[in-house]
Design a protein around this motif. Structure first.
Motif, mmCIF file in Angstrom:
data_model
loop_
_atom_site.group_PDB
_atom_site.id
_atom_site.type_symbol
_atom_site.label_atom_id
_atom_site.label_comp_id
_atom_site.label_asym_id
_atom_site.label_seq_id
_atom_site.Cartn_x
_atom_site.Cartn_y
_atom_site.Cartn_z
ATOM 1 N N ARG A 45 0.831 -1.220 0.000
ATOM 2 C CA ARG A 45 0.000 0.000 0.000
ATOM 3 C C ARG A 45 0.859 1.261 0.000
ATOM 4 O O ARG A 45 0.401 2.333 0.385
ATOM 5 C CB ARG A 45 -0.948 -0.022 1.191
ATOM 6 N N ILE A 49 -0.709 5.228 0.875
ATOM 7 C CA ILE A 49 -0.339 5.758 2.192
ATOM 8 C C ILE A 49 0.688 6.869 2.048
ATOM 9 O O ILE A 49 0.646 7.867 2.787
ATOM 10 C CB ILE A 49 0.144 4.624 3.118
ATOM 11 N N GLN A 52 -1.279 9.829 1.395
ATOM 12 C CA GLN A 52 -2.075 10.179 2.578
ATOM 13 C C GLN A 52 -1.190 10.871 3.623
ATOM 14 O O GLN A 52 -1.635 11.803 4.295
ATOM 15 C CB GLN A 52 -2.711 8.925 3.153
ATOM 16 N N ASP A 101 4.125 -0.780 5.582
ATOM 17 C CA ASP A 101 2.919 0.049 5.474
ATOM 18 C C ASP A 101 2.015 -0.109 6.700
ATOM 19 O O ASP A 101 1.458 0.870 7.189
ATOM 20 C CB ASP A 101 2.173 -0.216 4.171
ATOM 21 N N THR A 102 1.881 -1.319 7.215
ATOM 22 C CA THR A 102 1.033 -1.521 8.401
ATOM 23 C C THR A 102 1.601 -0.825 9.627
ATOM 24 O O THR A 102 0.846 -0.291 10.448
ATOM 25 C CB THR A 102 0.843 -3.029 8.702
ATOM 26 N N VAL A 105 0.870 2.956 9.288
ATOM 27 C CA VAL A 105 -0.528 3.249 9.615
ATOM 28 C C VAL A 105 -0.720 3.244 11.122
ATOM 29 O O VAL A 105 -1.324 4.163 11.686
ATOM 30 C CB VAL A 105 -1.481 2.252 8.915
ATOM 31 N N GLN A 106 -0.207 2.236 11.798
ATOM 32 C CA GLN A 106 -0.375 2.153 13.253
ATOM 33 C C GLN A 106 0.308 3.320 13.962
ATOM 34 O O GLN A 106 -0.258 3.909 14.889
ATOM 35 C CB GLN A 106 0.153 0.821 13.795
ATOM 36 N N PHE A 151 -6.567 6.824 8.495
ATOM 37 C CA PHE A 151 -5.471 5.885 8.727
ATOM 38 C C PHE A 151 -5.974 4.614 9.402
ATOM 39 O O PHE A 151 -5.578 3.511 9.024
ATOM 40 C CB PHE A 151 -4.353 6.518 9.561
ATOM 41 N N GLU A 152 -6.829 4.755 10.386
ATOM 42 C CA GLU A 152 -7.322 3.571 11.092
ATOM 43 C C GLU A 152 -8.065 2.636 10.134
ATOM 44 O O GLU A 152 -7.948 1.409 10.226
ATOM 45 C CB GLU A 152 -8.219 3.963 12.262
ATOM 46 N N GLU A 154 -7.348 2.054 7.169
ATOM 47 C CA GLU A 154 -6.355 1.364 6.338
ATOM 48 C C GLU A 154 -5.998 -0.024 6.879
ATOM 49 O O GLU A 154 -5.656 -0.910 6.119
ATOM 50 C CB GLU A 154 -5.058 2.183 6.234
ATOM 51 N N ASN A 155 -6.024 -0.207 8.184
ATOM 52 C CA ASN A 155 -5.638 -1.480 8.776
ATOM 53 C C ASN A 155 -6.839 -2.317 9.221
ATOM 54 O O ASN A 155 -6.725 -3.124 10.137
ATOM 55 C CB ASN A 155 -4.692 -1.248 9.966
#
Length: 159
Positions: A45, A49, A52, A101-102, A105-106, A151-152, A154-155
């Motif tokens: 991603r 992201i 973003q 990417d994860t 996001v976190q 963002f939240e 996204e995961n």
């Protein structure tokens, strides 16, 4: 030395300007966090992201300018020097090196959530001393909450 005389009483001005300075640090630090992640993100991603993160950085930088100018208008010089930000920044930030990417996001969810929590405290603190500053914080909070939500999402679903 005060170059600009505030229309606020001294106690109200101190409360508002302390809240503005803390917010300036959070916003400038958040913009650096976003750029660090922007440069180092990897994963499937990456592209979405990556873009973003630019939105968050742009918003944080724009709000930082508005916050700093509000402090100046109240007669207190804002302090956005690198050493000030480095010494006072307290939001979560990414580790060094490449970032999945994860992870990005976190990290952004956590950093935005912390910034929002701190802003909500400042909204309460400035309610009576300076409703104008409080209104500024309300608008910033709304935008940061929108960014956190994006963002939240996204995961989802979480692994």
């Amino acid at each position: 030395m005060t170059v600009v005389k505030s229309t606020l009483p001294d106690d109200a001005r101190r409360i508002a300007c302390d809240a503005l300075q803390e917010t300036l640090v959070d916003l400038l630090g958040l913009s650096l966090t976003g750029k660090q992640a922007h440069w180092n993100i990897v994963g499937p991603r990456f592209r979405s992201i990556h873009f973003q993160l630019d939105e968050v950085v742009s918003a944080a930088r724009g709000f930082a300018d508005t916050v700093a100018e509000r402090a100046a208008a109240l007669g207190v010089p804002p302090d956005g020097r690198p050493e000030t930000i480095a010494a006072a920044f307290a939001l979560p930030s990414p580790k060094d090196g490449w970032l999945r990417d994860t992870e990005v996001v976190q990290t952004m969810v956590e950093a935005l959530e912390a910034a929002i929590g701190r802003l909500r405290q400042r909204i309460e603190a400035t309610e009576k001393p300076d409703p104008v500053t409080q209104d500024l914080f309300l608008g910033i909070t709304a935008e940061l909450e929108k960014q956190r939500w994006m963002f939240e999402a996204e995961n989802f679903p979480r692994d």
